[in-house]
Design an enzyme around this catalytic site. Structure first.
Site, mmCIF file in Angstrom:
data_model
loop_
_atom_site.group_PDB
_atom_site.id
_atom_site.type_symbol
_atom_site.label_atom_id
_atom_site.label_comp_id
_atom_site.label_asym_id
_atom_site.label_seq_id
_atom_site.Cartn_x
_atom_site.Cartn_y
_atom_site.Cartn_z
ATOM 1 N N GLY A 218 0.629 -1.278 0.073
ATOM 2 C CA GLY A 218 0.317 0.738 -0.185
ATOM 3 C C GLY A 218 0.635 1.329 0.783
ATOM 4 O O GLY A 218 1.549 1.892 -1.487
ATOM 5 N N GLU B 132 -4.274 7.602 -2.358
ATOM 6 C CA GLU B 132 -3.177 8.459 -3.416
ATOM 7 C C GLU B 132 -2.000 8.807 -2.468
ATOM 8 O O GLU B 132 -1.570 9.803 -2.486
ATOM 9 C CB GLU B 132 -4.127 9.774 -4.312
ATOM 10 C CG GLU B 132 -4.583 9.420 -5.367
ATOM 11 C CD GLU B 132 -4.667 10.335 -6.380
ATOM 12 O OE1 GLU B 132 -3.473 10.818 -7.238
ATOM 13 O OE2 GLU B 132 -5.826 9.983 -6.864
#
Ligand SMILES: Cc1cc2nc3c(=O)[nH]c(=O)nc-3n(C[C@H](O)[C@H](O)[C@H](O)COP(=O)(O)OP(=O)(O)OC[C@H]3O[C@@H](n4cnc5c(N)ncnc54)[C@H](O)[C@@H]3O)c2cc1C
Length: 387
Positions: free
Chosen positions: A135, A370
């Site tokens: 991630g 993001e």
């Protein structure tokens, strides 16, 4: 006197664009926002309206039949859609995210293959970087791509992919050189079409917010794509993916800004209307000060987002700090403002009869995707320390 002082304002075209998108959003997106959230369905009405008006992917350059809107204009479109429906704002936002690696680094041939279909609204694009075990630490990804004659063969799973299942094109980052001295230099970027053999999508994640925007895993099982679908040179994929974020973090800031603006407006209308102790609750200074703080933070976030977008547009160097700061600040503001909006509605704010609880749930994701806001702070502090 510095002549540029007088130009620190949006262009007339930007204000006209805001007016046009706001009018469309009020009429064609807002009426469906609560039901889209309730039924966790893709906002087809918003998609159709945005495509028809040419607002689904305004960032696409004119050379690919697009509108050629600048980054500030793109932010305004996203902000105005998010003001009424955050899920719908992911249509223009993720179209930019999914195509930015192509615009930055792909061959002309690849640009011609993808971009006109995005400009016309016939197709949407998604961006596939994250994996379950990769991630924040993107370079530890495991999805593999191997060159086999005139094809690349991809294997692996990407997760959390926004608009997966709705998109036609997927920008996918995969390891091409597992022995690279630096992991990041062994990653390449590719363009995958939804009909490519070996590509499939998983079930929708069950989420807290942005429920109208499908988030799914995507699977590559000996997924075979033509060799020329690589974006740039082998080994440049992560660089392109991260450079993309410099251009798209302001768009997440814009989404956050729009959510916050929608919540402030809803709160202002409510506090004027709601009476307690024989007067409107807007007469209480405790309430007024909350509104003042909300509006102040939104205004600061708005300037930061537009400045970051404009710097990215101009291709300025070292924009990591300002783009991270804009995304981080605007999303923290969105979380604070939407939480305060729920507070100002009292018990009513806690129900689905009013939009502010949805806005509060939707705001949360802007602090996570993001790059989480901790990662934005990593980027910012690195820039501060390195001067
Ligand atoms: C709804 C949704 C849509 C998404 N859409 C996309 C998409 O379209 N494409 C895509 O590629 N990805 C997408 N993502 C993935 C998203 O970008 C990641 O979830 C995010 O980057 C965080 O990764 P993670 O979930 O693995 O959290 P982790 O990396 O496991 O982080 C967990 C916590 O640890 C903290 N942390 C981790 N590392 C550090 C550090 N070095 N310093 C301080 N704190 C740290 C994080 O900030 C966080 O609070 C989406 C995610 C969601 C939920």
């Amino acid at each position: 006197m510095n002549p540029s002082f007088g130009t620190y304002q949006l262009a007339e075209e930007h204000e006209a664009l805001r007016e046009a998108v706001r009018s469309l959003a009020e009429k064609e997106i807002k009426p469906y926002a609560a039901e889209v959230d309730e039924n966790e369905r893709f906002p087809v009405e918003a998609h159709n309206a945005l495509v028809k008006a040419g607002f689904a992917a305004v960032h696409v350059p004119e050379s690919y039949d697009g509108q050629g809107a600048d980054s500030v204009a793109t932010c305004i479109v996203i902000e105005e859609v998010a003001r009424v429906c955050a899920s719908s704002s992911l249509i223009p936002a993720v179209n930019k995210l999914g195509t930015m690696p192509i615009l930055l680094s792909a061959s002309e041939e690849l640009k011609q293959l993808v971009m006109p279909s995005i400009a016309s609204g016939e197709a949407m694009a998604s961006y596939a970087l994250s994996e379950r075990e990769a991630g924040s630490d993107t370079a530890s990804m495991r999805t593999r791509a191997v060159l086999d004659g005139d094809h690349w063969v991809l294997n692996g799973t990407k997760c959390w992919i926004t608009n997966a299942g709705e998109s036609t094109w997927y920008t996918v980052m995969a390891v091409t050189d597992p022995n690279a001295a630096k992991k990041s230099a062994g990653i390449s970027a590719f363009v995958v079409h939804k009909d490519d053999p070996g590509f499939s999508v998983g079930p929708k994640e069950r989420k807290l917010g942005i429920k109208g925007s499908p988030t799914r895993e995507i699977y590559f099982e000996n997924c075979t794509i033509p060799a020329n679908r690589i974006i740039g040179e082998p080994g440049t994929g992560l660089k392109t993916a991260l450079k993309t974020l410099d251009h798209t973090r302001p768009t997440i800031g814009a989404q956050a800004l729009g959510i916050a603006q929608g919540a402030l407006e809803a709160a202002v209308a409510y506090v004027k209307d709601r009476k307690q102790f024989g007067k409107s609750i807007s007469d209480f200074q405790g309430v007024q000060f909350m509104l003042a703080d909300m509006a102040m933070k939104i205004e600061a976030a708005r300037h930061m987002v537009y400045v970051a977008a404009a710097k990215a547009e101009r291709g300025e160097a070292n924009i990591g700090f300002i783009t991270a700061a804009a995304k981080c600040f605007a999303s923290d503001v969105a979380m604070e403002v939407t939480t305060d909006a729920v507070q100002l509605f009292g018990g009513a704010g806690y129900t689905r009869d009013f939009p502010v609880e949805r806005m509060m749930r939707d705001a949360k994701i802007t602090q996570i995707y993001e790059g989480t806001n901790q990662i934005q702070r990593v980027v910012m502090s690195r820039a501060v320390l390195n001067g």
